[in-house]
Scaffold this active site. Structure first.
Site, PDB file in Angstrom:
ATOM      1  N   GLU A  65       0.791  -1.237   0.068  1.00  0.00           N
ATOM      2  CA  GLU A  65       0.169   0.003  -0.007  1.00  0.00           C
ATOM      3  C   GLU A  65       0.742   1.378   0.027  1.00  0.00           C
ATOM      4  O   GLU A  65       0.586   2.246   0.485  1.00  0.00           O
ATOM      5  CB  GLU A  65      -1.036  -0.108   1.294  1.00  0.00           C
ATOM      6  CG  GLU A  65      -1.916  -1.015   1.139  1.00  0.00           C
ATOM      7  CD  GLU A  65      -3.015  -1.174   2.494  1.00  0.00           C
ATOM      8  OE1 GLU A  65      -2.941  -0.185   3.330  1.00  0.00           O
ATOM      9  OE2 GLU A  65      -3.504  -2.257   2.488  1.00  0.00           O
ATOM     10  N   GLU A 119      -5.627  -8.180   0.167  1.00  0.00           N
ATOM     11  CA  GLU A 119      -6.097  -7.814   1.465  1.00  0.00           C
ATOM     12  C   GLU A 119      -7.779  -7.500   0.750  1.00  0.00           C
ATOM     13  O   GLU A 119      -7.812  -6.893  -0.208  1.00  0.00           O
ATOM     14  CB  GLU A 119      -5.710  -6.728   2.125  1.00  0.00           C
ATOM     15  CG  GLU A 119      -4.330  -7.241   2.652  1.00  0.00           C
ATOM     16  CD  GLU A 119      -3.694  -5.842   3.476  1.00  0.00           C
ATOM     17  OE1 GLU A 119      -4.755  -4.982   4.090  1.00  0.00           O
ATOM     18  OE2 GLU A 119      -2.696  -5.721   3.934  1.00  0.00           O
TER      19      GLU A 119
END
Length: 477
Positions: A324, A416
């Site tokens: 991320e 995720e």
């Protein structure tokens, strides 16, 4: 009415029909794009504006500031089809995300890159029946403009060109075997996954099955956490999961090497967040003789020592460092794409060539081309998705972005997720995620993000691979 008047009215009607057909696209030409202007939609707290140059139609919608601010645009599908949805927008205040709804139901997020001028963003695909549908944009991150929605009939991609070749020419036989298996099932089935081994028993009690992939975290092996008393058994747990026949994935919430602020709200154990540390990655990389740079290498080496245990036990690992990054909320992404990419390549080199961790399969975690560190250090590309609770859309827009990023040559994974994408929609839309991995806590057990009946359906779905269906990938090795 005179005959001449009748002929004029008929001619006008034909011209109108031609115009409508050109706008919407007929069943004979379903690929023709149809554009629907946002300013004609239903406004909720938003306004129509005309001050910025370059918009389409008679204006654009702005004022996405309060949580309830929205615009609902009615679109017309000329036939039942899968449609590529493109949105005209402007986002001068930075990268943004709008909440997307289709016919009143959540449909993920629309990612909007910063742009002073009007541009287009892909909202992925939507499966629409013939007739009217409502595409709604809600505030999300806010402070952007919506210009129009464009529909173009398309088809789901059924065949991919991905390769099983790993970036590391010295990859172990086990890593090659795992990559080969993932490539063989790609586009045909999706592997189930779950973060944290402690959740597996809960899933098994509910569904009668276990996930194929379990995610572990190297977080507490970070030296700045270990020196404050943190300890971890994640490597031992990963070994146990491998012995059950499961696939091992690792992320690393890397506590900054130094500069932990450690005050209320910014405690040392939050040291992977940008706002909780003073560590400057850009400075460290520009000063390779500095203590800061040396501490980066120290941390990488500490992780290398832990992962070497898995290497010695011949455990292949789906390894996802610097995840991320483009969000900026973690310190490794706070200085932009340049430092993040450089650090990723350092981690790759240090662990591959220094520690000889040839059991690692390298997973990159961003869809933005500006952040991509390069094909030579990436095996699989991925994103993380946290839509509204209970939103089981296939996340097709972000999937398509990743396919374009690597030219459909590498596997694409959902590393995720909060709400799990509906397996039926995944294959209807052609969003062929290699695996999903549900995050822990409320995302799994609150009954809202993924209610129990939905979880049971997912884990019994014929196209979802569970632990019991994995072959013995390493037989004879």
């Amino acid at each position: 009415m005179s005959a001449r008047a009748v002929r004029l009215i008929a001619a006008a009607a034909i011209l109108i029909l031609i115009g409508v057909t050109a706008l919407l696209g007929s069943s004979a030409t379903p690929s023709k794009a149809a554009v629907f202007e946002a300013e004609t939609g239903i406004l909720a707290g938003t306004t129509v504006e005309r001050s910025a140059e370059g918009y389409s139609g008679s204006g654009y919608v702005t004022g996405f500031e309060a949580d309830s601010d929205a615009v609902a645009v009615t679109v017309q599908a000329p036939q039942r089809s899968l449609y590529l949805v493109t949105v005209g927008y402007r986002s001068p205040s930075g990268d943004k995300a709008a909440e997307l709804l289709l016919d009143g139901r959540p449909f993920g997020q629309l990612q909007l890159k910063r742009t002073e001028r009007f541009a287009e963003a892909s909202a992925g695909k939507m499966l629409l029946d013939k007739g009217e549908h409502v595409v709604q944009f809600k505030r999300g991150w806010g402070y952007y403009d919506i210009d129009y929605v464009k529909l173009e009939a398309t088809k789901a991609v059924k065949k991919h060109e991905v390769t099983s070749r790993l970036s590391n020419p010295e990859a172990t036989a086990e890593a090659k075997a795992l990559m080969s298996y993932l490539t063989q099932v790609y586009g045909k089935r999706i592997l189930s996954g779950q973060q944290e081994l402690d959740n597996v028993d809960w899933i098994e009690k509910l569904t009668g099955r276990k996930p194929a992939v379990v995610g572990f975290d190297l977080m507490d092996y970070s030296p700045s956490r270990a020196e404050r008393g943190a300890s971890s058994y994640e490597i031992d747990k990963a070994l146990g999961w491998h012995r059950q026949g499961g696939i091992v994935a690792f992320v690393w919430h890397w506590n900054a090497p130094k500069g932990l602020i450690d005050e209320p709200g910014k405690e040392w154990w939050r040291g992977f967040y940008t706002d909780a540390v003073a560590f400057d990655l850009d400075y460290a990389l520009k000063h390779p003789d500095s203590e800061d740079y040396a501490l980066l290498l120290r941390d990488i080496d500490a992780i290398g020592e832990k992962l070497s245990v898995l290497r010695e036990e011949r455990v292949p690992v789906l390894f996802r460092p610097l995840h991320e990054a483009e969000g900026g909320w973690f310190w490794w992404g706070a200085k932009g794409p340049g430092p993040a990419k450089e650090l990723f390549r350092i981690v790759y080199d240090r662990l591959t060539n220094g520690h000889k961790l040839n059991n690692l399969i390298w997973v990159w975690n961003s869809e933005d081309p500006e952040w991509y560190p390069g094909d030579d250090v990436v095996d699989i590309v991925s994103v993380d998705s946290y839509p509204a609770a209970g939103d089981h859309n296939p996340v097709s827009g972000r999937y398509d972005n990743l396919v374009r990023l690597v030219g459909d040559k590498k596997l694409v994974a959902l590393t995720e997720n909060g709400s799990i994408p509906d397996p039926d929609l995944i294959f209807e839309y052609g969003a062929h995620w290699s695996w999903f991995s549900t995050w822990t806590g409320e995302f799994l057990t609150d009954g809202v993000h993924n209610d129990q009946s939905f979880l049971q359906r997912v884990y019994s779905h014929p196209k979802v691979i569970t632990l019991d269906e994995l072959p013995d990938l390493y037989a004879g090795r």
